[in-house]
Design a protein around this motif. Structure first.
Motif, PDB file in Angstrom:
ATOM      1  N   ASN A 143       0.831  -1.210   0.000  1.00 60.59           N
ATOM      2  CA  ASN A 143       0.000   0.000   0.000  1.00 60.59           C
ATOM      3  C   ASN A 143       0.863   1.257   0.000  1.00 60.59           C
ATOM      4  O   ASN A 143       0.560   2.245  -0.680  1.00 60.59           O
ATOM      5  CB  ASN A 143      -0.935  -0.001   1.206  1.00 60.59           C
ATOM      6  CG  ASN A 143      -2.132   0.898   1.000  1.00 60.59           C
ATOM      7  OD1 ASN A 143      -2.809   0.829  -0.027  1.00 60.59           O
ATOM      8  ND2 ASN A 143      -2.387   1.779   1.952  1.00 60.59           N
TER       9      ASN A 143
ATOM     10  N   SER B 133       0.938   4.103  -2.944  1.00 57.89           N
ATOM     11  CA  SER B 133       0.695   5.495  -2.554  1.00 57.89           C
ATOM     12  C   SER B 133       1.836   6.391  -3.012  1.00 57.89           C
ATOM     13  O   SER B 133       1.609   7.525  -3.472  1.00 57.89           O
ATOM     14  CB  SER B 133       0.535   5.602  -1.034  1.00 57.89           C
ATOM     15  OG  SER B 133      -0.571   4.862  -0.566  1.00 57.89           O
ATOM     16  N   GLU B 134       3.076   5.892  -2.895  1.00 53.08           N
ATOM     17  CA  GLU B 134       4.244   6.663  -3.318  1.00 53.08           C
ATOM     18  C   GLU B 134       4.269   6.871  -4.826  1.00 53.08           C
ATOM     19  O   GLU B 134       4.576   7.969  -5.303  1.00 53.08           O
ATOM     20  CB  GLU B 134       5.530   5.947  -2.882  1.00 53.08           C
ATOM     21  CG  GLU B 134       5.846   6.068  -1.416  1.00 53.08           C
ATOM     22  CD  GLU B 134       6.366   7.458  -1.048  1.00 53.08           C
ATOM     23  OE1 GLU B 134       7.526   7.766  -1.359  1.00 53.08           O
ATOM     24  OE2 GLU B 134       5.591   8.221  -0.452  1.00 53.08           O
TER      25      GLU B 134
ATOM     26  N   ARG C 251       1.781   7.000  -6.873  1.00 54.50           N
ATOM     27  CA  ARG C 251       0.748   7.966  -7.232  1.00 54.50           C
ATOM     28  C   ARG C 251       1.070   9.361  -6.710  1.00 54.50           C
ATOM     29  O   ARG C 251       1.013  10.350  -7.445  1.00 54.50           O
ATOM     30  CB  ARG C 251      -0.612   7.509  -6.682  1.00 54.50           C
ATOM     31  CG  ARG C 251      -1.766   8.448  -7.028  1.00 54.50           C
ATOM     32  CD  ARG C 251      -3.070   7.956  -6.407  1.00 54.50           C
ATOM     33  NE  ARG C 251      -2.957   7.788  -4.972  1.00 54.50           N
ATOM     34  CZ  ARG C 251      -3.024   8.799  -4.108  1.00 54.50           C
ATOM     35  NH1 ARG C 251      -3.191  10.029  -4.530  1.00 54.50           N
ATOM     36  NH2 ARG C 251      -2.927   8.562  -2.826  1.00 54.50           N
ATOM     37  N   GLY C 252       1.444   9.463  -5.432  1.00 56.91           N
ATOM     38  CA  GLY C 252       1.641  10.762  -4.812  1.00 56.91           C
ATOM     39  C   GLY C 252       2.880  11.492  -5.297  1.00 56.91           C
ATOM     40  O   GLY C 252       2.865  12.716  -5.473  1.00 56.91           O
TER      41      GLY C 252
ATOM     42  N   ARG D 203      -8.374   4.625  -8.076  1.00 51.95           N
ATOM     43  CA  ARG D 203      -7.044   4.288  -7.579  1.00 51.95           C
ATOM     44  C   ARG D 203      -6.826   2.782  -7.683  1.00 51.95           C
ATOM     45  O   ARG D 203      -7.792   2.014  -7.641  1.00 51.95           O
ATOM     46  CB  ARG D 203      -6.865   4.740  -6.126  1.00 51.95           C
ATOM     47  CG  ARG D 203      -6.739   6.247  -5.987  1.00 51.95           C
ATOM     48  CD  ARG D 203      -6.580   6.698  -4.548  1.00 51.95           C
ATOM     49  NE  ARG D 203      -6.491   8.152  -4.496  1.00 51.95           N
ATOM     50  CZ  ARG D 203      -6.539   8.873  -3.387  1.00 51.95           C
ATOM     51  NH1 ARG D 203      -6.672   8.254  -2.212  1.00 51.95           N
ATOM     52  NH2 ARG D 203      -6.452  10.187  -3.421  1.00 51.95           N
TER      53      ARG D 203
ATOM     54  N   LYS E 208      -5.387  -0.429  -5.861  1.00 52.83           N
ATOM     55  CA  LYS E 208      -5.058  -0.930  -4.530  1.00 52.83           C
ATOM     56  C   LYS E 208      -4.825  -2.439  -4.601  1.00 52.83           C
ATOM     57  O   LYS E 208      -5.437  -3.134  -5.420  1.00 52.83           O
ATOM     58  CB  LYS E 208      -6.205  -0.646  -3.546  1.00 52.83           C
ATOM     59  CG  LYS E 208      -6.512   0.834  -3.333  1.00 52.83           C
ATOM     60  CD  LYS E 208      -5.409   1.529  -2.579  1.00 52.83           C
ATOM     61  CE  LYS E 208      -5.750   2.973  -2.278  1.00 52.83           C
ATOM     62  NZ  LYS E 208      -4.639   3.662  -1.562  1.00 52.83           N
TER      63      LYS E 208
ATOM     64  N   GLU F 291      -4.207   4.972   2.726  1.00 51.72           N
ATOM     65  CA  GLU F 291      -2.930   5.377   2.166  1.00 51.72           C
ATOM     66  C   GLU F 291      -1.766   4.945   3.053  1.00 51.72           C
ATOM     67  O   GLU F 291      -1.943   4.565   4.213  1.00 51.72           O
ATOM     68  CB  GLU F 291      -2.895   6.893   1.985  1.00 51.72           C
ATOM     69  CG  GLU F 291      -3.879   7.427   0.936  1.00 51.72           C
ATOM     70  CD  GLU F 291      -3.421   7.111  -0.483  1.00 51.72           C
ATOM     71  OE1 GLU F 291      -2.736   7.929  -1.101  1.00 51.72           O
ATOM     72  OE2 GLU F 291      -3.767   6.006  -0.975  1.00 51.72           O
TER      73      GLU F 291
END
Length: 411
Positions: A162, A166-167, A169-170, A244, A246, A277
């Motif tokens: 996860n 998240s990394e 995408r962010g 998103r 996941k 996240e």
């Protein structure tokens, strides 16, 4: 005042967390248990490694020395792998010790045998920390099962995966750079395959299946995929729809059949896993009476996992409830003839006539990459992949809401 004597097997992240909590929470434990709690022995693997353990505690690499300590009541196991943990816990049960374990791989493989052996010997075995770290999913399921039938579980059960997603995408970085970040932050091992290839989440959903239905599933019928092949443009395409990606472990029960999958899913904004996240885990339970229930929190780390183990310690002196064994149940390998929603990335040669719900493209380093949301059977999806091997297809969790957000993006 009487004392509960504990032997601790393993002194890594989890074991040291348990040790710290017992030392710092003696007054609370005395209030809850009416007894002192004392660690009297610690089994380690490497004598040369420096550890901060009280000098009056036996620290040894020899399991037999642990078993020779008088008046031990509980063994807490926090080591890695099926062996030697299974052998150690089997011997501990034979000696009449209660067992607490955080070892998900061991419990997925050998949990049934250990539970049966413990029942035969009249001792208790608890394993809350083996599934979702600090999230009390085992206790919650046991409570629900007194009244509810659990018909669905959708969960993020691996914090490392996860965090990586998240990394990507962010920070808009590659999978490889996100993995390096996870390793630098201590969330991923030097060999991260257990996490990024889906094994860790697989073991955890197997443990939940066994808790629900009192038996082991057929492992070969569970679809397992990790996140190793997810790319930044996959995530950007999903975002252009308002979705998103996941890594989801899912279990659904309907008409006497269970389907289990552990794989990346595309989730819409209104899905309860959409906002989970970083290294958090989350479990979404659906009961036939209670409806949907979401639990979210840290899935790893010494104190969250140690907390779950200490809760097991407190609960283990209460009679463990026995749960139903469901005899008439099948594990099905996918729903080949049922229509469901899929997220398809790539430019197919053949049209998606009658299948496409929505379509969008992004500019990825000068090339346009297309994604479609389609409604198809698993059989049709396999036919698409056979004809167009360059396609990337993700299952879609839930049903797409209207209208689909289309935030076109360009590199």
């Amino acid at each position: 005042m009487e004392t509960i004597k504990i032997a601790l097997l393993g002194f890594g992240t989890v074991g040291s967390g348990v040790y710290e909590i017992i030392r710092s929470h003696q007054e609370r434990l005395r209030t809850l248990l009416g007894k002192n709690v004392e660690i009297v022995g610690v089994l380690i693997n490497d004598k040369t490694k420096e550890r901060h353990i009280d000098k009056d505690i036996l620290v040894t690499t020899d399991i037999e020395q642990i078993f020779e300590i008088p008046d031990v009541e509980v063994v807490i196991e926090a080591i890695v792998g099926v062996e030697p943990g299974f052998t150690y816990l089997s011997k501990a049960i034979d000696k009449g010790y209660h067992i607490i374990t955080a070892n998900k791989e061991l419990f997925a493989h050998k949990g049934q045998q250990l539970k049966q052996k413990a029942a035969d010997r009249g001792v208790r075995i608890s394993y809350e920390a083996s599934v979702a770290g600090g999230i009390p999913i085992i206790g919650t399921l046991r409570q629900l099962l007194q009244v509810n039938s659990v018909v669905q579980i959708e969960a993020i059960l691996n914090g490392t995966s996860n965090f990586i997603l998240s990394e990507i995408r962010g920070e808009e970085i590659s999978f490889e750079h996100a993995l390096q970040s996870a390793q630098q932050n201590g969330f991923a091992e030097a060999d991260p395959s257990n996490d990024i290839d889906g094994h860790d989440a697989f073991y955890k959903i197997v443990i939940l299946f066994e808790l629900l239905f009192g038996r082991q599933p057929k492992w070969e019928l569970i679809r397992r995929k990790g996140i190793r092949n997810i790319r930044l443009n996959h995530i950007r395409l999903a975002e252009s729809f308002g979705f998103r990606i996941k890594h989801v472990a899912s279990l659904s029960y309907e008409n006497g059949s269970v389907e289990i999958n552990v794989e990346p899913n595309v989730v819409p904004e209104d899905h309860p896993l959409y906002s989970v996240e970083g290294v958090d885990n989350a479990v979404v339970l659906t009961g036939d009476l209670i409806g949907e229930l979401k639990l979210q929190g840290p899935g790893a780390g010494k104190l969250p996992t140690g907390s779950a183990i200490i809760e097991d310690l407190v609960n283990i002196f209460n009679a463990e409830k026995q749960h139903r064994l469901v005899k008439d149940i099948d594990l099905k390998a996918g729903t080949a003839n049922e229509f469901q929603t899929w997220f398809v990335i790539g430019n197919a040669v053949d049209p998606f006539d009658g299948l496409t719900l929505f379509e969008n493209s992004i500019n990825d380093q000068g090339k346009f990459v297309t994604a479609r949301l389609i409604e198809a059977t698993e059989g049709q999806v396999k036919q698409l992949l056979n004809k167009n091997s360059d396609l990337v297809i993700y299952p879609f969790a839930g049903k797409p809401s209207q209208p689909i957000k289309k935030a076109f993006v360009s590199a």
